[in-house]
Structure formats: structure tokens, C-alpha cells
Design a protein around this motif. Sequence first.
Motif, PDB file in Angstrom:
ATOM      1  N   ASN A  19      47.679 -21.408 -18.602  1.00  0.00           N
ATOM      2  CA  ASN A  19      46.599 -21.253 -17.632  1.00  0.00           C
ATOM      3  C   ASN A  19      45.351 -21.953 -18.159  1.00  0.00           C
ATOM      4  OD1 ASN A  19      45.209 -19.478 -19.371  1.00  0.00           O
ATOM      5  ND2 ASN A  19      46.176 -17.686 -18.459  1.00  0.00           N
ATOM      6  N   ALA A  20      44.250 -21.775 -17.479  1.00  0.00           N
ATOM      7  CA  ALA A  20      43.018 -22.476 -17.843  1.00  0.00           C
ATOM      8  C   ALA A  20      42.498 -22.076 -19.222  1.00  0.00           C
ATOM      9  CB  ALA A  20      41.946 -22.210 -16.797  1.00  0.00           C
ATOM     10  N   ASP A  21      42.833 -20.884 -19.681  1.00  0.00           N
ATOM     11  CA  ASP A  21      42.335 -20.389 -20.960  1.00  0.00           C
ATOM     12  C   ASP A  21      43.207 -20.798 -22.143  1.00  0.00           C
ATOM     13  OD1 ASP A  21      40.255 -19.013 -19.649  1.00  0.00           O
ATOM     14  OD2 ASP A  21      41.652 -17.392 -19.158  1.00  0.00           O
ATOM     15  N   THR A  29      46.236 -15.132 -26.439  1.00  0.00           N
ATOM     16  CA  THR A  29      46.065 -16.487 -25.942  1.00  0.00           C
ATOM     17  C   THR A  29      46.217 -17.455 -27.104  1.00  0.00           C
ATOM     18  OG1 THR A  29      44.562 -15.712 -24.228  1.00  0.00           O
ATOM     19  CG2 THR A  29      44.527 -18.059 -24.709  1.00  0.00           C
ATOM     20  N   ILE A  45      43.746 -25.363 -14.127  1.00  0.00           N
ATOM     21  CA  ILE A  45      42.622 -25.022 -13.252  1.00  0.00           C
ATOM     22  C   ILE A  45      42.880 -25.584 -11.862  1.00  0.00           C
ATOM     23  CG2 ILE A  45      40.168 -25.455 -12.783  1.00  0.00           C
ATOM     24  CD1 ILE A  45      39.772 -25.548 -15.838  1.00  0.00           C
ATOM     25  N   LEU A  84      37.140 -14.383 -22.513  1.00  0.00           N
ATOM     26  CA  LEU A  84      38.044 -15.186 -21.690  1.00  0.00           C
ATOM     27  C   LEU A  84      37.732 -15.010 -20.210  1.00  0.00           C
ATOM     28  CD1 LEU A  84      41.447 -14.736 -23.529  1.00  0.00           C
ATOM     29  CD2 LEU A  84      40.030 -16.785 -23.434  1.00  0.00           C
ATOM     30  N   GLU A  85      37.382 -13.794 -19.798  1.00  0.00           N
ATOM     31  CA  GLU A  85      37.036 -13.558 -18.402  1.00  0.00           C
ATOM     32  C   GLU A  85      35.753 -14.313 -18.042  1.00  0.00           C
ATOM     33  OE1 GLU A  85      35.987  -9.922 -15.338  1.00  0.00           O
ATOM     34  OE2 GLU A  85      36.960  -9.463 -17.240  1.00  0.00           O
ATOM     35  N   HIS A  88      36.618 -17.938 -17.730  1.00  0.00           N
ATOM     36  CA  HIS A  88      37.347 -18.137 -16.477  1.00  0.00           C
ATOM     37  C   HIS A  88      36.377 -18.153 -15.288  1.00  0.00           C
ATOM     38  CE1 HIS A  88      40.459 -17.883 -13.458  1.00  0.00           C
ATOM     39  NE2 HIS A  88      39.843 -16.838 -12.949  1.00  0.00           N
ATOM     40  N   ASN A  89      35.428 -17.216 -15.265  1.00  0.00           N
ATOM     41  CA  ASN A  89      34.454 -17.163 -14.164  1.00  0.00           C
ATOM     42  C   ASN A  89      33.592 -18.418 -14.124  1.00  0.00           C
ATOM     43  OD1 ASN A  89      35.394 -14.677 -13.298  1.00  0.00           O
ATOM     44  ND2 ASN A  89      33.890 -13.527 -14.481  1.00  0.00           N
ATOM     45  N   ARG A  91      34.444 -21.414 -15.261  1.00  0.00           N
ATOM     46  CA  ARG A  91      35.297 -22.521 -14.805  1.00  0.00           C
ATOM     47  C   ARG A  91      35.521 -22.453 -13.304  1.00  0.00           C
ATOM     48  NH1 ARG A  91      39.737 -22.478 -19.637  1.00  0.00           N
ATOM     49  NH2 ARG A  91      38.529 -23.737 -21.091  1.00  0.00           N
ATOM     50  N   LYS A  92      35.713 -21.248 -12.794  1.00  0.00           N
ATOM     51  CA  LYS A  92      35.914 -21.074 -11.356  1.00  0.00           C
ATOM     52  C   LYS A  92      34.671 -21.513 -10.588  1.00  0.00           C
ATOM     53  CE  LYS A  92      37.177 -17.562  -7.981  1.00  0.00           C
ATOM     54  NZ  LYS A  92      37.482 -16.146  -7.773  1.00  0.00           N
TER      55      LYS A  92
END
Length: 121
Positions: A19-21, A29, A45, A84-85, A88-89, A91-92
Motif C-alpha cells: 500500500n502507500a505506506d 509495515t 496510491i 502512518l495514519e 496516509h491522510n 497523501r490522500k
Amino acid sequence: MDSQEDWELYKEAGDGIVNADGIRFLGRTYTLSWAVRRQWFTRAIEEGPWPIRMYVQRQSMQLFIKEQDEYYICMPTMETDEELEAIHNKRKRFAELKQLWFEARAGNKRNHHFPGKRTNR
């Protein structure tokens, strides 16, 4: 390396998720430079996550992935789940802004209006 040597050195450990991470496997991870150079995490992503078979080296108990008959070692990342969250946020949000920029740019091309640009009229 032939398959008999592979079996003696490496054993299938299960499926991870790219995944993206990074590569998620058993709640942790992992990353590897080989995947970074091939832009796997950027692709995840854009295209979404995908599964990947994980292997463990019997002597060292280190994790590997196998691509085209080559084994690549996976290193654990040090990020917490909260970090990581947050990543992710971000990157989103970046992907959303990038999409808006592309849409705005496409709209400008259709209208033949380029702000700040001179024309030869």
C-alpha cells in the motif's frame, strides 16, 4: 538458485499487502529500496493496494519478497500506527489537490484561457 535450494533457504510466510505506506504484514509495515525504485508505493496510491507473497529466510528469520527469481530483504519501518495514519491522510489530501489541479487545468485548456499568459492577438 534452483527450487530445491530456494526451499532450503526460504519458506513462504504468507501474503502481505503493498500500500502507500509500505508492505503490511502481520501488523507491521516494511519497506525495501527495490520497491521504492520501482515506485510501488506511489502506484499503490494511484491504483490501490495489492497482495504480495512474503518469504522468511530460515536461518536469519528475516522477511523477503521474491520477484523474477530474486529475493529482496524487507526492513521494518519505525512509524507508529498514528504516524502512518497521518502520512496516509496527507497523501490522500495531496492526491485530492492534484486531481483538482488537473481538472482546473483541463477546464482552462477547453476555454483557451490561460491566466497570466499573453496572447498574440
